[in-house]
Design a protein around this motif. Structure first.
Motif, PDB file in Angstrom:
ATOM      1  N   UNK A  77       0.833  -1.196   0.000  1.00 43.35           N
ATOM      2  CA  UNK A  77       0.000   0.000   0.000  1.00 43.35           C
ATOM      3  C   UNK A  77       0.872   1.252   0.000  1.00 43.35           C
ATOM      4  N   UNK A  78       1.910   1.217   0.799  1.00 46.97           N
ATOM      5  CA  UNK A  78       2.818   2.364   0.860  1.00 46.97           C
ATOM      6  C   UNK A  78       3.452   2.594  -0.506  1.00 46.97           C
ATOM      7  N   UNK A  83       3.779   5.968  -5.069  1.00 46.84           N
ATOM      8  CA  UNK A  83       3.817   6.145  -6.520  1.00 46.84           C
ATOM      9  C   UNK A  83       2.853   7.256  -6.943  1.00 46.84           C
ATOM     10  N   UNK A  84       1.706   7.293  -6.260  1.00 46.93           N
ATOM     11  CA  UNK A  84       0.689   8.292  -6.607  1.00 46.93           C
ATOM     12  C   UNK A  84       0.961   9.647  -5.974  1.00 46.93           C
ATOM     13  N   UNK A  85       1.392   9.611  -4.723  1.00 49.03           N
ATOM     14  CA  UNK A  85       1.418  10.856  -3.936  1.00 49.03           C
ATOM     15  C   UNK A  85       2.814  11.417  -3.730  1.00 49.03           C
ATOM     16  N   UNK A  86       3.838  10.632  -4.033  1.00 46.45           N
ATOM     17  CA  UNK A  86       5.188  11.095  -3.740  1.00 46.45           C
ATOM     18  C   UNK A  86       5.455  11.072  -2.236  1.00 46.45           C
ATOM     19  N   UNK A  87       6.289  11.996  -1.804  1.00 37.34           N
ATOM     20  CA  UNK A  87       6.696  11.995  -0.393  1.00 37.34           C
ATOM     21  C   UNK A  87       5.676  12.661   0.531  1.00 37.34           C
ATOM     22  N   UNK A  88       4.430  12.525   0.217  1.00 37.20           N
ATOM     23  CA  UNK A  88       3.411  13.121   1.094  1.00 37.20           C
ATOM     24  C   UNK A  88       3.040  12.106   2.158  1.00 37.20           C
ATOM     25  N   UNK A  89       3.926  12.013   3.142  1.00 36.59           N
ATOM     26  CA  UNK A  89       3.834  10.939   4.128  1.00 36.59           C
ATOM     27  C   UNK A  89       2.558  11.004   4.938  1.00 36.59           C
ATOM     28  N   UNK A 184      11.956   3.864 -11.442  1.00 37.27           N
ATOM     29  CA  UNK A 184      11.256   3.873 -10.164  1.00 37.27           C
ATOM     30  C   UNK A 184       9.925   4.612 -10.282  1.00 37.27           C
ATOM     31  N   UNK A 185       9.829   5.455 -11.327  1.00 38.86           N
ATOM     32  CA  UNK A 185       8.616   6.244 -11.503  1.00 38.86           C
ATOM     33  C   UNK A 185       7.416   5.359 -11.791  1.00 38.86           C
ATOM     34  N   UNK A 216      -6.124   1.158 -10.184  1.00 39.47           N
ATOM     35  CA  UNK A 216      -5.356   0.466 -11.216  1.00 39.47           C
ATOM     36  C   UNK A 216      -4.539   1.437 -12.037  1.00 39.47           C
ATOM     37  N   UNK A 217      -4.928   2.709 -12.043  1.00 42.47           N
ATOM     38  CA  UNK A 217      -4.237   3.707 -12.858  1.00 42.47           C
ATOM     39  C   UNK A 217      -3.820   4.869 -11.983  1.00 42.47           C
ATOM     40  N   UNK A 218      -2.698   4.691 -11.319  1.00 41.96           N
ATOM     41  CA  UNK A 218      -2.277   5.705 -10.368  1.00 41.96           C
ATOM     42  C   UNK A 218      -1.961   7.046 -10.985  1.00 41.96           C
ATOM     43  N   UNK A 219      -1.916   7.113 -12.284  1.00 39.87           N
ATOM     44  CA  UNK A 219      -1.632   8.408 -12.924  1.00 39.87           C
ATOM     45  C   UNK A 219      -2.928   9.154 -13.201  1.00 39.87           C
TER      46      UNK A 219
END
Length: 251
Positions: A77-78, A83-89, A184-185, A216-219
């Motif tokens: 999940x992380x 992948x979707x949110x970047x470093x938005x912890x 990694x993207x 399914x489509x994180x973009x």
DNA sequence: AAACTAATCAACCGCGACATT
DNA sequence: TAATGTCGCGGTTGATTAGTT
């Protein structure tokens, strides 16, 4: 605006919390809540700054904190959310009940980043040995798309990439990991990622407040852009570059 | 057993966003 | 509208623990 430095007053304690301090903080919050972090330590009789109290509470003392190792489901999940949110912890943590942003950040930096890198390099070498597709900067794809000039071949993609200087890439990588356009993207996770075998059902981990397509489509934050015919070519090229062609969602 | 290195994670720092005055 | 205060976030540090030589 001049910022008032945290813990400016001398005599405020720093460093690890003692069990006594924890007890004081917990019992105070249980009785009074935490309306004002700044005022809390004084009211509770703690020689800490409010910031330190808040951090201790949110990262360690909160009753709903889940301790212990992360499950594989949580780890994936992380990875997906990152992948979707970047470093938005904090945004990632909001979707993982009982886990804190700090904990997730630590896990990412100590485990998952490395794990993903190793996994992807092995995936890349496998894929390239069969069908060597050069890496393509998504910016190139985007520009090509906006100019009505679709990237139609890996070769074109490759030549466009060569116009991007190494130094500019380096700067991007240093400045912001989210802008890392390496493999990694678009991480690809399959069973081999994990040391133990997982079933497909175990691996798929949909988020509660998203549609299946979004999962399914994180973009999909750019999905509005993808609705024109030209943009569909963009998506097609994107998936080709990623080495996979999933079923496209219906628009 | 001691020294060294790597990994882990709690805590700190500085900044930006937002609220209040 | 500007000044100020507070909070939350993300990056980073440093102490501790585990592993290796």
């Amino acid at each position: 605006m001049v910022r008032a430095p945290c813990c400016e007053k001398m005599g405020l304690k720093k460093g690890p919390w003692s069990p006594e301090e924890d007890q004081i903080l917990v019992s105070f919050i249980q009785q009074n809540g935490h309306g004002n972090w700044r005022a809390l330590p004084k009211q509770a009789g703690l020689l800490r700054c409010g910031k330190s109290c808040r951090l201790r509470w949110t990262n360690y003392l909160r009753p709903d904190i889940k301790r212990g190792n992360f499950s594989k489901e949580e780890e994936e999940t992380i990875i997906n959310l990152h992948e979707m949110l970047g470093n938005r912890w904090s945004a990632i943590a909001a979707r993982l009940p009982g886990r804190t942003d700090n904990e997730i950040k630590n896990v990412w930096h100590t485990h998952l980043k490395k794990k993903l890198k190793i996994h992807q390099s092995s995936q890349d070498s496998k894929r390239h040995s069969i069908n060597p597709i050069p890496k393509c900067d998504p910016k190139v794809l985007e520009n090509s798309n906006s100019d009505q000039n679709i990237v139609t071949s890996p070769q074109q993609c490759s030549s466009e990439m060569s116009s991007v200087t190494d130094s500019s890439i380096e700067k991007k990588e240093v400045k912001n990991e989210e802008m890392d356009y390496s493999s990694e993207y678009f991480p690809q996770i399959d069973e081999s990622f994990w040391s133990e075998e997982l079933s497909k059902d175990d691996v798929y981990c949909p988020s509660a407040d998203k549609t299946e397509d979004e999962d399914r489509f994180p973009f999909m934050q750019n999905v509005e852009d993808a609705r024109s015919d030209d943009s569909m070519d963009f998506w097609y090229n994107l998936f080709i570059r990623a080495g996979d062609m999933p079923d496209l969602p219906e628009f």
